[in-house]
Scaffold this active site. Structure first.
Site, PDB file in Angstrom:
ATOM      1  N   LYS A 176       0.814  -1.214   0.000  1.00 49.62           N
ATOM      2  CA  LYS A 176       0.000   0.000   0.000  1.00 49.62           C
ATOM      3  C   LYS A 176       0.846   1.262   0.000  1.00 49.62           C
ATOM      4  CE  LYS A 176      -3.207  -2.967   0.251  1.00 49.62           C
ATOM      5  NZ  LYS A 176      -2.306  -4.107   0.451  1.00 49.62           N
ATOM      6  N   SER A 212      -4.511 -11.340  -2.311  1.00 48.12           N
ATOM      7  CA  SER A 212      -3.088 -11.052  -2.400  1.00 48.12           C
ATOM      8  C   SER A 212      -2.653 -11.162  -3.853  1.00 48.12           C
ATOM      9  CB  SER A 212      -2.312 -12.057  -1.550  1.00 48.12           C
ATOM     10  OG  SER A 212      -0.958 -12.094  -1.929  1.00 48.12           O
TER      11      SER A 212
END
Length: 556
Positions: free
Chosen positions: A122, A471
């Protein structure tokens, strides 16, 4: 006039200069550009543990070209450590905090230009969002990928990585490997610093930062432990001064065309599904209208030419040796806009010319690709009116078109327990809902359920659909980002056990085999969604976050 003059010029700025002198700034420095170095170093994330060294190299480069560097830090979450417990609720929301905190530091201290040092999931998009929001001269240099782990099994050397560990957990649950064997894999999987070694979210985003034009060649693939990474960091420090002199701004570089270029490279690489979420968020931050449907248009014209872990045994270090992202863009040059500007101060077309494919087993030709279309697809239908994302390049051929009965779970924990108890059968379509941006909250990644399915040998027989995320290491028919989400009364909230769900990835279709009238009736009977979270950052996040289809950004 420089931005930093607001804190260093004039008699009224004497108090400011006094404070700056306390940092070691000398009189002659007050005539130089002040360069912010946004470093995401911490001692929690393996991808960030070495970033002090990267920052020192960046600062040396800045000083060598007449700038004054000022390093400051941002937070960073390790998604692997945050996986499969309440901590994962904070991963995606950290992206907004990263962007906001950088804005605060830069505006409060009036830096003239910026070097961003991200590495993991992120942090890269959070920093990209900050760059286009602030729109001052900027460059990116990541910490680089981790090397793949290596171990000997049955007399043969094999590579392993973090996803191997997650899958091995499923093998233990199925009884195909022992806990002792799991421990051997665990010990070997992550041999040192860097972002996890496959084409997962972190490495996808670092590679796409090159494609966007915001980083120098090599940023996405040079291993973290390679001395070339330090050289690249020094060069980035030098280059930010050139970018500053030319007054080249992030919004000059990040345009609708460069985002299309990034998606094209993403398709060629078969990157993480999360890249769609993050590129949409960057586009939103830059004020660029980029409909989700355009992703499929790009996918139709860009072949999938790199098949990497989790879809194969090829890792980022192999892509680097094969020529890196420069070689990939050279191969798909006809699908790119070469006029786009880059921080190298050269158009992308010049970088395309320098690319050389050194290994055709890693980077295939566009005339002999793995797939004629890209490695990602956006699915639409009555189950996902605003879209859903799948990493089509990691889906088994037999699951590209599938119809099965729904097995519904209300959250990830329920699904994990159900899979381990053997409640999921071949042919089923698992539905995990109330895990979206608002419902999760935080749109958790579902790596544990998908890895269990893979480790139990069910990834070629069972599909998984969720309004949460996956993921970048996920493989199989894993369809995420379903929008609208269940918490916003999206159709996924209407699915019942035993409903038939049809998946057609080549046709980009996702359908619930229930009439529109019945879906509407079921949704009308649902109580209003109310989160159990009433305080803290997540409660504020719930109030502000929008749909995954537009990047899960904050909405007014």
């Amino acid at each position: 006039m420089m931005r930093s003059d607001h804190v260093k010029k004039g008699i009224e700025r004497a108090p400011h200069r006094a404070l700056l002198r306390a940092l070691g700034v000398c009189s002659e420095d007050f005539g130089k550009p002040f360069i912010g170095v946004a470093n995401s170093f911490n001692e929690v994330v393996p991808g960030h543990i070495h970033l002090r060294g990267i920052a020192e190299a960046v600062k040396a480069g800045i000083r060598s070209k007449g700038g004054v560097p000022f390093e400051f830090n941002t937070i960073g979450v390790c998604d692997g450590i945050a996986m499969n417990h309440p901590g994962m609720k904070y991963s995606l929301p950290s992206r907004e905090l990263i962007a906001d905190s950088i804005e605060i530091m830069v505006e409060a201290h009036q830096f003239d230009a910026l070097v961003f040092i991200p590495n993991c999931d992120k942090i890269v998009p959070g920093m990209l969002m900050a760059a286009v929001r602030l729109n001052i001269p900027s460059i990116f240099v990541s910490g680089g990928p981790m090397l793949a782990g290596r171990m000997n099994k049955d007399g043969k050397n094999q590579t392993v990585d973090l996803i191997t560990v997650f899958s091995a957990v499923g093998g233990v649950a199925q009884g195909t490997i022992t806990e002792a064997e799991l421990e051997q894999i665990e010990i070997a999987a992550c041999p040192g610093c860097g972002s996890c070694s496959g084409m997962y979210t972190a490495n996808t985003m670092n590679c796409l930062t090159e494609a966007l034009g915001m980083a120098l060649p090599g940023n996405g693939t040079i291993p973290a432990v390679d001395s070339r990474r330090i050289v690249l960091a020094t060069e980035a420090g030098k280059q930010v001064m050139a970018v500053f002199e030319k007054k080249l701004l992030p919004r000059d570089i990040i345009t609708k065309d460069s985002i299309a270029n990034a998606f094209a490279v993403d398709m060629a690489l078969g990157g993480s599904t999360n890249s769609v979420l993050h590129l949409m968020a960057v586009a939103h931050e830059a004020g660029i209208d980029f409909p989700l449907s355009l992703v499929n248009v790009i996918s139709q014209r860009v072949p999938h030419i790199c098949k990497m872990s989790p879809a194969s045994e090829v890792h980022i270090e192999d892509l680097d040796l094969a020529g890196g992202i420069s070689a990939v863009i050279h191969e798909i040059a006809n699908s790119l806009n070469g006029k786009c500007r880059t921080v190298s101060l050269l158009p992308l077309s010049d970088i395309i010319k320098t690319g050389e494919v050194r290994n055709r087993e890693v980077i295939r030709s566009v005339v002999e690709p793995y797939y004629k279309t890209g490695g990602l697809a956006i699915l639409f239908g009555n189950l996902a009116p605003e879209g859903a994302v799948v990493k089509s390049g990691a889906v088994a051929p037999e699951m590209m078109v599938h119809e099965g009965l729904a097995r519904v779970f209300e959250n990830e924990e329920e699904a994990t327990k159900g899979i381990m108890r053997g409640e999921v059968k071949k042919g089923d379509v698992i539905v995990i809902r109330y895990e979206g941006p608002k419902g999760g909250p935080g749109m958790r990644e579902m790596l544990t359920p998908t890895s269990l399915l893979s480790g139990m040998g069910l990834d070629k027989d069972v599909a998984l659909i969720t309004d949460g995320r996956f993921s970048g290491g996920t493989k199989g028919a894993a369809i995420g980002h379903v929008a609208p989400e269940a918490a916003n009364r999206g159709p996924i909230a209407a699915v019942k056990n035993g409903d038939s769900i049809s998946i057609n990835i080549p046709a980009c279709k996702l359908e619930l085999k229930v009439s529109d009238a019945e879906i509407k009736r079921r949704l009308s009977e649902l109580p209003e969604y109310k989160s159990s979270i009433k305080a803290g950052y997540l409660s504020r996040y719930i109030e502000k976050v929008g749909s995954a289809s537009t990047g899960a950004v904050f909405v007014k």
